[in-house]
Design a protein around this motif. Structure first.
Motif, mmCIF file in Angstrom:
data_model
loop_
_atom_site.group_PDB
_atom_site.id
_atom_site.type_symbol
_atom_site.label_atom_id
_atom_site.label_comp_id
_atom_site.label_asym_id
_atom_site.label_seq_id
_atom_site.Cartn_x
_atom_site.Cartn_y
_atom_site.Cartn_z
ATOM 1 N N LYS A 122 41.806 39.235 49.668
ATOM 2 C CA LYS A 122 42.209 37.970 50.273
ATOM 3 C C LYS A 122 42.487 36.874 49.235
ATOM 4 C CE LYS A 122 39.232 39.063 54.204
ATOM 5 N NZ LYS A 122 38.087 38.631 55.026
ATOM 6 N N PRO A 123 43.424 37.091 48.339
ATOM 7 C CA PRO A 123 43.784 36.025 47.393
ATOM 8 C C PRO A 123 44.331 34.825 48.145
ATOM 9 C CG PRO A 123 45.428 37.771 47.369
ATOM 10 C CD PRO A 123 44.294 38.264 48.215
ATOM 11 N N GLY A 124 43.852 33.632 47.805
ATOM 12 C CA GLY A 124 44.187 32.453 48.594
ATOM 13 C C GLY A 124 44.968 31.392 47.852
ATOM 14 N N HIS A 125 44.344 30.227 47.695
ATOM 15 C CA HIS A 125 45.046 29.061 47.156
ATOM 16 C C HIS A 125 45.312 29.190 45.653
ATOM 17 C CE1 HIS A 125 44.966 26.187 50.563
ATOM 18 N NE2 HIS A 125 43.922 26.898 50.954
ATOM 19 N N VAL A 126 46.479 28.705 45.254
ATOM 20 C CA VAL A 126 46.864 28.569 43.851
ATOM 21 C C VAL A 126 47.131 27.091 43.616
ATOM 22 C CG1 VAL A 126 48.520 29.204 42.060
ATOM 23 C CG2 VAL A 126 47.902 30.873 43.843
ATOM 24 N N GLY A 131 48.159 20.737 33.658
ATOM 25 C CA GLY A 131 48.412 21.822 32.716
ATOM 26 C C GLY A 131 47.465 23.001 32.860
ATOM 27 N N ARG A 132 46.728 23.064 33.962
ATOM 28 C CA ARG A 132 45.843 24.190 34.248
ATOM 29 C C ARG A 132 46.173 24.746 35.635
ATOM 30 N NH1 ARG A 132 43.065 26.100 30.050
ATOM 31 N NH2 ARG A 132 41.065 26.365 31.157
ATOM 32 N N THR A 133 45.962 26.026 35.806
ATOM 33 C CA THR A 133 46.210 26.690 37.082
ATOM 34 C C THR A 133 44.908 27.316 37.564
ATOM 35 O OG1 THR A 133 48.507 27.125 36.489
ATOM 36 C CG2 THR A 133 47.578 28.430 38.270
ATOM 37 N N THR A 134 44.565 27.067 38.833
ATOM 38 C CA THR A 134 43.299 27.534 39.389
ATOM 39 C C THR A 134 43.565 28.429 40.600
ATOM 40 O OG1 THR A 134 42.225 25.471 38.689
ATOM 41 C CG2 THR A 134 41.065 26.830 40.301
ATOM 42 N N LEU A 135 42.947 29.606 40.591
ATOM 43 C CA LEU A 135 43.082 30.575 41.670
ATOM 44 C C LEU A 135 41.760 30.690 42.418
ATOM 45 C CD1 LEU A 135 44.749 33.484 39.617
ATOM 46 C CD2 LEU A 135 45.874 31.518 40.664
ATOM 47 N N PHE A 136 41.838 30.788 43.736
ATOM 48 C CA PHE A 136 40.635 31.007 44.548
ATOM 49 C C PHE A 136 40.842 32.271 45.370
ATOM 50 C CE2 PHE A 136 37.383 30.648 47.665
ATOM 51 C CZ PHE A 136 36.412 29.782 47.170
ATOM 52 N N THR A 137 39.950 33.240 45.203
ATOM 53 C CA THR A 137 40.017 34.503 45.931
ATOM 54 C C THR A 137 39.027 34.441 47.089
ATOM 55 O OG1 THR A 137 40.606 35.686 43.898
ATOM 56 C CG2 THR A 137 39.819 37.010 45.754
ATOM 57 N N ASP A 138 39.537 34.381 48.310
ATOM 58 C CA ASP A 138 38.693 34.163 49.484
ATOM 59 C C ASP A 138 37.676 35.287 49.701
ATOM 60 O OD1 ASP A 138 40.179 31.905 49.874
ATOM 61 O OD2 ASP A 138 41.250 32.644 51.635
ATOM 62 N N GLY A 139 38.090 36.526 49.464
ATOM 63 C CA GLY A 139 37.225 37.659 49.755
ATOM 64 C C GLY A 139 36.023 37.789 48.853
#
Length: 402
Positions: A122-126, A131-139
């Protein structure tokens, strides 16, 4: 309700997602317009594809279209089963694709997947910021932060990682000073957010944001998180709340601008609705923590919100009009006839006209006619249009955050 992660209970794509997965959720005219033919771009003599200028990515049922952002010429068709979400990675070449297995990095300029992948259910918000990128993996509740400049090597970049206490449908954003703002919740209930310093020590917490969803950053690095009773703001090291009128008023999708202290949000007031089609938007002044409501006289969807190069609030209505709004006054300064009338589908994963903005250009899809248009935001004139082989769903592209 609409949620903006890749995963969901409802799907109309080639691969039907199971119900155990969490919820996320016509043509204009102009003298400057032209009709681009949906032909593949040529390859270099080496056999390698010619690099695409300002690439644009549109998903369809079973794959992705890579287009030239200036001409809308189709550069490549990528077969990719499932419901795939697309987000800018934060540099001029790459996008992040949310797939069944996790986040995958795609070199849109050169039309090839790289070796960079962040696996997880469940990969979610990007989120791109500073200048930084943040990923949130729901699962898994895992947060990964990296410098998008490090994607150039084709490998997964090294960076910061953090795992939430409980997996949930969340979001995170890293600020310039190293503070990590990330949501609190479980699969059943989401309550607020906490802030970690650059050494991952908790420095602030707020649990007064029921149903926390979505984020946006305003001028001065003020972060807004949507709640079911207003918007939670993180400003100058502290949380404050911009309360909404009434017991229930959900602002689950927001759009921010580095040049404006005002956030643009949606505004829904019926907790029992299968799908609420609101006509009002919210404008949240981060200087005063006050919310203003503006009735556009037309409904919109969660893919209708964006910001312009001067901080304009942009909303694509179901009447086919792109509304250009002064966020300070709430006045609609310009109406751009973008597409025909449309109705938001009940299934959030089904195609509907979608707005993506990059610099001074607004891209608007028209899936009912398999068309895609680009508009000059300053003049309001259409730049060009293209008819694609299949109706598109997600619409995004590269955005250089450096």
């Amino acid at each position: 309700m609409n949620r903006s992660t890749r995963t969901g209970m409802l799907t109309g794509t080639a691969l039907v997602l199971t119900a155990s997965m969490a919820l996320t959720a016509c043509g204009g005219s102009g003298a400057a317009s032209s009709e681009a033919e949906p032909k593949q771009t040529k390859q270099a003599k080496s056999g390698e594809p010619v690099a695409v200028k300002n690439p644009l990515i549109a998903s369809y049922d079973g794959g992705l279209y890579v287009l030239d952002g200036e001409t809308l010429k189709l550069a490549k068709t990528v077969e990719l089963p499932g419901f795939n979400r697309v987000n800018p990675a934060g540099d001029k070449d790459h996008v992040v694709i949310s797939t069944d297995s996790g986040f995958r990095v795609y070199d849109a300029a050169r039309q090839a997947f790289t070796g960079a992948e962040f696996k997880g259910a469940k990969p979610g918000h990007v989120v791109r910021h500073g200048g930084r990128t943040t990923l949130f993996t729901d699962g898994t509740g895992e947060v990964n932060v990296f410098d998008p400049a490090d994607l150039a090597g084709g490998k997964r970049p090294e960076g910061r990682s953090y795992t939430s206490a409980d997996a949930h449908h969340g979001v995170a954003i890293e600020l310039a000073g190293g503070e990590l703002v990330t949501t609190l919740g479980t699969e059943e209930k989401r309550t607020g957010a906490l802030v970690l310093d650059k050494d991952d020590k908790e420095i602030a917490r707020a649990e007064n944001c029921p149903g926390v969803h979505g984020e946006a950053a305003a001028k001065g690095e003020v972060v807004g998180l949507g709640c079911e009773d207003g918007v939670l703001l993180y400003k100058d090291g502290e949380f404050t709340k911009a309360d909404a009128p009434g017991d229930y008023a959900r602002t689950g999708n927001q759009a921010g601008s580095d040049v404006s202290p005002i956030l643009l949000g949606d505004y829904k007031t019926d907790p029992e609705a299968e799908l609420e089609r609101p006509t009002r938007i919210s404008l949240i002044d981060t200087r005063t923590a006050k919310m203003k409501l503006v009735d556009l006289g037309t409904s919109y969807s969660f893919r209708s919100l964006a910001r312009g190069p001067h901080g304009e609030a942009l909303v694509l209505g179901t009447n086919g009009v792109l509304h250009v709004i002064d966020p300070e006054t709430g006045e609609v300064e310009k109406k751009i006839e973008a597409v025909g009338d449309w109705t938001e589908p009940l299934d959030w994963q089904q195609p509907r006209p979608t707005l993506f903005v990059r610099d001074h250009t607004a891209y608007v899809s028209e899936p009912g006619k398999r068309r895609l248009h680009s508009f000059d935001l300053d003049s309001g004139e259409k730049r060009t249009s293209v008819t694609l082989p299949m109706a598109t769903n997600e619409l995004s592209g590269t955005v250089d955050g450096h």
